[in-house]
Design an enzyme around this catalytic site. Structure first.
Site, PDB file in Angstrom:
ATOM      1  CG  ASP A  28      -2.160   0.848   0.976  1.00 25.60           C
ATOM      2  OD1 ASP A  28      -3.159   0.677   1.671  1.00 25.60           O
ATOM      3  OD2 ASP A  28      -2.103   1.700   0.048  1.00 25.60           O
TER       4      ASP A  28
HETATM    5  C1  GLC Z   1      -4.371   4.275  -0.357  1.00 22.61           C
HETATM    6  C2  GLC Z   1      -5.240   3.076  -0.076  1.00 22.61           C
HETATM    7  C3  GLC Z   1      -5.219   2.049  -1.157  1.00 22.61           C
HETATM    8  C4  GLC Z   1      -5.052   2.755  -2.488  1.00 22.61           C
HETATM    9  C5  GLC Z   1      -3.656   3.350  -2.515  1.00 22.61           C
HETATM   10  C6  GLC Z   1      -3.406   4.172  -3.780  1.00 22.61           C
HETATM   11  O1  GLC Z   1      -3.771   4.691   0.806  1.00 22.61           O
HETATM   12  O2  GLC Z   1      -5.066   2.429   1.183  1.00 22.61           O
HETATM   13  O3  GLC Z   1      -6.450   1.314  -1.090  1.00 22.61           O
HETATM   14  O4  GLC Z   1      -5.213   1.835  -3.561  1.00 22.61           O
HETATM   15  O5  GLC Z   1      -3.394   4.153  -1.375  1.00 22.61           O
HETATM   16  O6  GLC Z   1      -4.242   5.274  -3.802  1.00 22.61           O
END
Ligand code: GLC
Length: 736
Positions: free
Chosen positions: A266
């Site tokens: 993430d």
């Molecule tokens: C965010 C989210 C994730 C998302 C990623 C990119 O923090 O937790 O679900 O796909 O970052 O935006």
């Protein structure tokens, strides 16, 4: 032989060989070659630097390919409900492109509420076509984290409280996305069940609860859905961040489940080089951001899997074999997507996608209550309809965090009611106003709440019926990433408004937009209540079709609505259990999540898991099975009839639960093990046949680390909800 002819033969041979050589494409470029051969060939041509460069971001949402070899970059994009707008190279903010306004599909709670895997396949196919058309390699969705508390800001993005329902609904979504040559990225693996301290909280949970509740949907996504990528979650589990957690990623995901795809972090989820290298992470994204607003403090070259990794490889601290495993997985992702043979071309904002969004919305809307049969409101039935509430006009496809969308269009409930009933019959009043929302804070609205209420009361006074559209929205501390709600209460003074409306008009239909349960102090006074989720671009169309009776509602709740927050399992063990003490959190309810808790503790919820009414009624016939005793490796053939005893056709999602009457461990009173949604004409009956593999009735024995079905009596329960069991049948499980 004449000299000339020898020369011409020699020339022919040279030309022929050259042509053969020319025709001898590089193996990695040859789509007809087996993928593993292509991978090894590409790997053999790459330098150490090129390999390392593939393992971390080069921009906000992309990672490097190998330009020298013609291997394309990997482009990821949010999110689970539609394609996020293009952003600047290294920014979160939109780049104001003019060709990236997408179709917004309903939130995944709505999809889960459809209890219809065909809707999942349609969803995945449709959103996958949009991702393909936008030239994305990876779609950052779906999310399947289990709903353990009604306060979690991101529950709207997930599929509810039951592992079996989430498992059945996530698999077709993945298959639909990936048939477009786009990788799904199942998230957030694992135990990301709240937003409070999401980047750091260390979750402790038993092996049993891990295996029986929190992992099944991910396991199904990998083993049945064949997901090509998975996203590590921000939180820690047993002291290691899930983006580089040896137990979750190496032992369970890549070991037990034989996952052959890419583990993507993430955004901002990586915190340690050694663990990032050795604990199963393949692609590092977003380091030193918070996944929402903050800019990276480190440049891409400083990522844990960038220069520190390269340096460690050169000094022998890290083995090139670990690097090669990451690169093989990323190359496989590329050969499955951007470099695959006959990759489809996708579609964007097509009529079929609008139709899909509307169908899924219509099948997910849940009729919670309809006592005075106030619904449906057929066109022409009433002269004056008061539509009240900010959500009747507010866009609900924006906000909520990374799943926020820039949509091509969004039909509001007010627009659709006006189309359905005619402008002359509609009077609108805002009734309440939400405040301005930024991450970390929410300001109250500047509008005067009392004057909004009195204007709405005036509108309700002159109306034959009131359609109230409210609930939550995607503001921070509502249904939004990065924060949890502070209570179950509906915000912005809506309860006070509803009470005021009831003093002048008893004919009120409350339509709730939310991805979470809300408190309903007015539940006994309001005759009709609809759970209307976040329905995407066709929101208004779908809700108006259900309200008017053009569509008979058939959704079922994918999570329980507690009467009060304290009734909820996660809230029953103090701060340690939710939201944790700021460092650690212990899921003390263990396996008793959702209806498992309400059933076992004999607490009646406001609305139960699996609850959902129809404009018709259904009668369940007796259950029959092919035998009365089964070995644990056998399958029960269950059958029963459902009769539509009402006046209109409708669909019923019959649910099959099993109860282990006597076991050596604590087990929930019942657990969902099958469901089947059947369309039935008025007055007709349908035969439902369901196979129940007895092995699926097992519990996880954390002493032996194995699944166990203990011999003895089980009861098969079939019903219209977890709290509305219509038929039961005992069966015996015997030793094999
Ligand atoms: C965010 C989210 C994730 C998302 C990623 C990119 O923090 O937790 O679900 O796909 O970052 O935006």
């Amino acid at each position: 032989m004449k000299k000339n002819s020898i020369i011409s033969i020699a020339l022919f041979c040279v030309v022929f060989c050259l042509s053969q050589v020319k025709a001898q494409k590089e193996i990695y470029l040859d789509v007809n070659q087996p993928i593993d051969k292509r991978i090894e060939n590409a790997l053999s041509k790459m330098t150490l630097e090129e390999k390392v460069a593939m393992c971390h971001a080069q921009s906000k949402f992309s990672s490097k390919g190998v330009p020298r070899l013609g291997i394309p970059e990997v482009w990821t994009d949010d999110g689970p409900h539609g394609l996020r707008e293009e952003v600047f190279w290294d920014e979160w903010s939109g780049a104001k492109w003019t060709n990236d306004s997408c179709t917004a599909f309903p939130a995944l709670t709505c999809l889960a509420a459809s209890f219809n895997p065909q809707m999942s396949l349609l969803y995945g196919k449709s959103i996958g076509e949009e991702a393909r058309y936008r030239n994305k390699t990876v779609l950052l969705g779906p999310g399947v984290n289990i709903y353990r508390t009604p306060l979690n800001g991101r529950n709207f993005e997930y599929m509810g409280e039951d592992p079996y329902l989430s498992s059945r609904m996530v698999v077709p979504y993945i298959q639909g996305v990936q048939q477009n040559g786009v990788a799904a990225c199942v998230k957030h693996f694992a135990l990301n069940n709240q937003e409070v301290n999401r980047m750091t909280i260390n979750v402790e949970v038993s092996d049993r609860a891990l295996r029986e509740i929190y992992l099944p949907a991910f396991k199904a996504a990998v083993e049945e859905g064949k997901a090509w990528s998975i996203m590590g979650s921000y939180n820690q589990f047993r002291g290691e961040h899930c983006c580089h957690n040896d137990l979750l990623l190496n032992k369970i995901l890549k070991g037990e489940w034989a996952f052959d795809g890419v583990v993507i972090s993430d955004w901002g989820g990586v915190h340690n080089s050694d663990q990032a290298v050795n604990n199963g992470l393949d692609l590092e994204m977003g380091t030193s951001t918070n996944g929402l607003t903050s800019k990276a403090t480190s440049t891409y070259a400083e990522y844990y899997l960038a220069n520190p990794f390269l340096k460690g490889l050169k000094t022998g601290k890290y083995s090139e074999q670990v690097l090669n495993d990451k690169v093989r997985r990323i190359l496989k992702l590329i050969f499955r997507t951007t470099m695959s043979a006959d990759r489809p071309f996708g579609k964007f904002v097509s009529p079929e996608h609008s139709d899909a969004a509307r169908q899924i919305a219509e099948q997910g809307i849940v009729l919670l209550k309809n006592n005075k049969q106030l619904l449906p409101v057929q066109a022409g039935k009433y002269k004056k309809i008061a539509v009240i509430g900010e959500n009747a006009t507010r866009s609900l496809t924006i906000g909520g965090g990374s799943s926020s969308l820039k949509v091509a269009y969004e039909v509001s409930p007010l627009q659709a009611f006006t189309t359905k009933y005619g402008a002359d019959h509609i009077v609108y009043s805002k009734g309440y106003a939400s405040g301005k929302s930024e991450y970390g804070k929410e300001a109250a609205s500047k509008l005067n709440a009392d004057s909004l209420i009195s204007a709405a009361v005036e509108a309700a006074k002159i109306a034959d019926i009131v359609l109230f559209v409210g609930g939550l929205n995607k503001n921070h501390f509502q249904d939004c990433e990065g924060g949890d709600r502070k209570s179950m209460d509906m915000p912005f003074g809506q309860d006070k408004l509803i009470a005021a409306l009831l003093t002048v008009n008893k004919n009120i239909v409350v339509i709730l937009n939310s991805g979470n349960a809300v408190a309903m102090p007015w539940v006994n006074e309001v005759p009709s209540i609809i759970q209307g989720w976040y329905l995407g671009s066709e929101a208004g169309t779908a809700i108006a079709n259900v309200i008017s009776g053009d569509v008979n509602p058939s959704g079922k709740l994918p999570f329980s609505f507690p009467k009060k927050l304290e009734d909820n399992a996660a809230q029953s063990f103090g701060k340690e259990s939710y939201p944790g003490d700021g460092v650690n959190e212990n899921y003390k309810e263990d396996i008793l999540v959702g209806y498992r808790w309400f059933d076992t503790k004999k607490i009646s919820p406001l609305f139960a898991f699996g609850h959902g009414l129809s404009y018709t009624t259904f009668e369940y016939g007796k259950l029959t099975t092919d035998k009365i005793s089964y070995a644990s490796n056998e399958t029960v053939k269950l059958s029963f009839t459902i009769k539509n005893t009402g006046k209109v056709k409708g669909a019923e999602a019959a649910q099959v639960y099993i109860s282990d009457v006597k076991s050596t461990v604590l087990r929930p009173l019942k657990e969902l093990k099958a469901f089947s949604k059947v369309q039935i004409e008025a007055g007709e009956s349908k035969q439902v046949e369901i196979n129940l593999p007895v092995k699926d009735w097992a519990f996880f024995n954390d002493k032996t680390q194995s699944w166990v079905v203990e011999p003895g009596k089980f009861i098969i329960m079939v019903g219209s909800s977890s709290a509305d069991i219509r038929q039961t049948l005992p069966v015996n499980v015997i030793n094999e």
